[in-house]
Write an enzyme that holds these catalytic residues in place. Sequence first.
Site, mmCIF file in Angstrom:
data_model
loop_
_atom_site.group_PDB
_atom_site.id
_atom_site.type_symbol
_atom_site.label_atom_id
_atom_site.label_comp_id
_atom_site.label_asym_id
_atom_site.label_seq_id
_atom_site.Cartn_x
_atom_site.Cartn_y
_atom_site.Cartn_z
ATOM 1 N N TYR A 117 0.554 -1.231 0.371
ATOM 2 C CA TYR A 117 -0.033 0.172 0.270
ATOM 3 C C TYR A 117 1.159 1.011 -0.109
ATOM 4 O O TYR A 117 0.945 1.485 1.066
ATOM 5 C CB TYR A 117 -1.231 0.170 1.158
ATOM 6 C CG TYR A 117 -1.883 1.136 1.425
ATOM 7 C CD1 TYR A 117 -2.901 1.519 0.580
ATOM 8 C CD2 TYR A 117 -1.914 1.843 2.378
ATOM 9 C CE1 TYR A 117 -3.437 1.598 0.697
ATOM 10 C CE2 TYR A 117 -2.452 2.927 2.788
ATOM 11 C CZ TYR A 117 -3.806 2.801 1.920
ATOM 12 O OH TYR A 117 -4.683 3.804 1.982
ATOM 13 N N ARG A 122 -1.641 8.016 -3.509
ATOM 14 C CA ARG A 122 -1.960 6.826 -3.104
ATOM 15 C C ARG A 122 -3.665 8.176 -2.530
ATOM 16 O O ARG A 122 -3.272 8.577 -2.594
ATOM 17 C CB ARG A 122 -1.694 6.591 -1.879
ATOM 18 C CG ARG A 122 -1.860 4.689 -1.157
ATOM 19 C CD ARG A 122 -1.725 4.315 0.122
ATOM 20 N NE ARG A 122 -1.683 5.348 0.771
ATOM 21 C CZ ARG A 122 -0.424 5.392 2.017
ATOM 22 N NH1 ARG A 122 0.450 4.600 1.929
ATOM 23 N NH2 ARG A 122 -1.044 6.085 2.868
ATOM 24 N N ASP A 123 -4.113 6.985 -2.403
ATOM 25 C CA ASP A 123 -6.279 7.488 -2.248
ATOM 26 C C ASP A 123 -6.163 8.832 -2.703
ATOM 27 O O ASP A 123 -6.470 9.818 -1.888
ATOM 28 C CB ASP A 123 -6.170 7.767 -0.692
ATOM 29 C CG ASP A 123 -5.961 6.165 -0.183
ATOM 30 O OD1 ASP A 123 -6.406 5.282 -1.026
ATOM 31 O OD2 ASP A 123 -6.449 6.040 0.724
ATOM 32 N N SER A 129 -5.614 9.182 4.555
ATOM 33 C CA SER A 129 -4.605 7.915 4.107
ATOM 34 C C SER A 129 -3.848 8.673 2.806
ATOM 35 O O SER A 129 -3.370 7.695 2.146
ATOM 36 C CB SER A 129 -5.142 7.153 3.996
ATOM 37 O OG SER A 129 -6.894 6.775 2.974
ATOM 38 N N ASP A 168 -8.047 0.233 -2.684
ATOM 39 C CA ASP A 168 -8.822 1.494 -2.928
ATOM 40 C C ASP A 168 -7.991 2.281 -4.184
ATOM 41 O O ASP A 168 -9.509 2.545 -4.959
ATOM 42 C CB ASP A 168 -8.602 2.740 -1.862
ATOM 43 C CG ASP A 168 -9.598 2.323 -0.505
ATOM 44 O OD1 ASP A 168 -10.108 1.580 -0.704
ATOM 45 O OD2 ASP A 168 -8.911 3.162 0.149
ATOM 46 N N HIS A 213 -16.138 -2.445 -2.398
ATOM 47 C CA HIS A 213 -16.574 -3.963 -1.765
ATOM 48 C C HIS A 213 -17.830 -3.522 -2.372
ATOM 49 O O HIS A 213 -17.996 -2.945 -3.212
ATOM 50 C CB HIS A 213 -17.206 -2.970 0.128
ATOM 51 C CG HIS A 213 -16.829 -1.618 -0.152
ATOM 52 N ND1 HIS A 213 -18.689 -0.733 -0.151
ATOM 53 C CD2 HIS A 213 -16.053 -0.542 1.094
ATOM 54 C CE1 HIS A 213 -18.553 0.174 0.310
ATOM 55 N NE2 HIS A 213 -17.110 0.387 0.588
ATOM 56 N N TRP A 216 -20.053 -0.230 -3.472
ATOM 57 C CA TRP A 216 -18.657 0.667 -4.375
ATOM 58 C C TRP A 216 -19.130 0.431 -5.465
ATOM 59 O O TRP A 216 -19.265 0.913 -6.885
ATOM 60 C CB TRP A 216 -17.252 0.679 -3.293
ATOM 61 C CG TRP A 216 -16.329 2.161 -4.116
ATOM 62 C CD1 TRP A 216 -16.359 2.520 -4.953
ATOM 63 C CD2 TRP A 216 -15.002 1.867 -3.140
ATOM 64 N NE1 TRP A 216 -15.287 3.265 -5.453
ATOM 65 C CE2 TRP A 216 -14.654 2.825 -4.542
ATOM 66 C CE3 TRP A 216 -14.273 1.744 -2.560
ATOM 67 C CZ2 TRP A 216 -12.930 3.260 -3.816
ATOM 68 C CZ3 TRP A 216 -12.771 1.785 -2.124
ATOM 69 C CH2 TRP A 216 -12.418 3.591 -3.440
ATOM 70 N N TRP A 316 -16.899 6.042 6.056
ATOM 71 C CA TRP A 316 -15.808 4.856 5.742
ATOM 72 C C TRP A 316 -14.815 4.972 7.424
ATOM 73 O O TRP A 316 -14.369 4.475 7.087
ATOM 74 C CB TRP A 316 -15.194 4.775 4.796
ATOM 75 C CG TRP A 316 -14.293 6.563 3.990
ATOM 76 C CD1 TRP A 316 -15.233 7.420 3.659
ATOM 77 C CD2 TRP A 316 -13.165 6.700 5.047
ATOM 78 N NE1 TRP A 316 -13.989 8.817 3.624
ATOM 79 C CE2 TRP A 316 -12.815 7.959 4.985
ATOM 80 C CE3 TRP A 316 -12.168 6.341 5.759
ATOM 81 C CZ2 TRP A 316 -11.806 9.430 4.842
ATOM 82 C CZ3 TRP A 316 -11.133 7.664 5.987
ATOM 83 C CH2 TRP A 316 -11.183 8.929 5.453
ATOM 84 N N LYS A 344 -7.793 -5.263 8.040
ATOM 85 C CA LYS A 344 -7.694 -3.636 9.103
ATOM 86 C C LYS A 344 -7.506 -3.999 10.535
ATOM 87 O O LYS A 344 -7.807 -4.850 11.249
ATOM 88 C CB LYS A 344 -9.048 -2.870 8.850
ATOM 89 C CG LYS A 344 -8.929 -1.590 9.608
ATOM 90 C CD LYS A 344 -8.039 -0.290 9.748
ATOM 91 C CE LYS A 344 -7.937 0.514 10.558
ATOM 92 N NZ LYS A 344 -7.087 2.142 10.187
ATOM 93 N N GLU A 348 -6.388 0.876 15.372
ATOM 94 C CA GLU A 348 -5.814 1.688 14.888
ATOM 95 C C GLU A 348 -6.774 2.711 13.212
ATOM 96 O O GLU A 348 -7.729 2.307 13.107
ATOM 97 C CB GLU A 348 -4.710 1.141 13.571
ATOM 98 C CG GLU A 348 -3.544 0.278 14.398
ATOM 99 C CD GLU A 348 -2.416 0.520 13.524
ATOM 100 O OE1 GLU A 348 -2.851 0.722 12.273
ATOM 101 O OE2 GLU A 348 -2.237 -0.700 13.746
ATOM 102 N N ASP A 350 -9.003 5.213 11.372
ATOM 103 C CA ASP A 350 -9.245 5.750 10.002
ATOM 104 C C ASP A 350 -8.825 7.290 9.636
ATOM 105 O O ASP A 350 -8.299 7.295 8.404
ATOM 106 C CB ASP A 350 -10.247 5.330 9.581
ATOM 107 C CG ASP A 350 -11.077 4.207 9.596
ATOM 108 O OD1 ASP A 350 -9.960 2.612 9.019
ATOM 109 O OD2 ASP A 350 -12.026 3.977 10.018
#
Length: 395
Positions: A117, A122-123, A129, A168, A213, A216, A316, A344, A348, A350
């Site tokens: 990741y 990213r994202d 994130s 993602d 998911h 989505w 989320w 996950k 921790e 999000d």
Amino acid sequence: MKFSKSATLAFAATAVAAPSATTKEQPSKRQAGCASAVTLDASTNVFKKYTLHANNFYRAEVEEAVNLLSDSSLASAAAKVADVGSFLWLDTIANIAKFEPAVADVPCNEILGLVIYDLPGRDCAAKASNGELKVGELNRYKKDYIDVIAALLKKHNKTAFALIIEPDSLPNLVTNSDVQACKNSASGYRDGVAYALKTLNLPNVVQYIDAGHGGWLGWDANLKPGAEELAKAYKAAGSPKQFRGFATNVAGWNSWDQSPGEFASASDAKYNSCQNEKTYVQTFGARLKTAGMPNHALVDTGRNGVTGLREEWGNWCNVNGAGFGVRPTANTGLELADAFVWIKPGGESDGTSDSSAVRYDSFCGKPDAFQPSPEAGQWNQEYFEMLLRNANPPF
């Protein structure tokens, strides 16, 4: 965010947490690895043979959490969480340093789960994130990240590994194609994912690529383009032998088989036939097969023990009232679903609820998000205790 009836509205943010700090942990004294090199048969469900390893980094977080409990009556149950197998996130170049300590106590009958990741940009549709690599730093991703991980996997060829590839990333290209940051990231995502799949195609590895998911890519209009996007990456990687299929509900909240689904009464529900992850695995899996890609799934059940908490599918971040879900098992009741796993690390964060923070994402300030919450990847003791109290099944 609600999805429009055309199901082309952007999934405005991601469901995954981001980098956790590198920590030091002394591995336990168990015998690690096998006597000889491991070869996994990715045409089979390896989770029927191997148990997901309870990695020592999450174990250390949980053991510290036990010491900090506000309610001592939770201590016995909390201690049991440390023994649950979960995936280790190699979410920065620096966090590759976690690899060898994590491998040190993996016995031959267990498999170490790793989340790959760190794509450039990213994202692209979220803030909480975002990663360390900028758009255009693809060569660094390949040489300083993927190649280094590949070398470690080869070095530790007597240990079995399960990899989740880039949560993602490709789903964002399906539903957020109109977001400029995603437009900028698109070519790097596709190239980077294909490079990761090809380079990490090693005998002791089984690979799954992230597929969002049911709320989505499960929208009727997203199923075909979603499957084609993932299949293109698989084929661009040379159809790697150790590739098994896809991962769903990563860091997510969706029920496995709730019927009617959590959002079945929404006004636009008729445009999404995948109202739970079981239906999504079957429906999207069929699309993947048609697109020419292996289609077995891993489903993250780490925090989906309680449903009916979110206002909308797309919410989320640190969902308030959540609970730990079903512990990792290969007994899913569905041939296409290889295993329920904890991807996950529960506890921790999000993302931060501090609206003044640079990485603040508005989803972490919504009414259904737990507040206060720290930066993504940082430990939230109160949230951990909530997950424990609401665990379903209980500990």
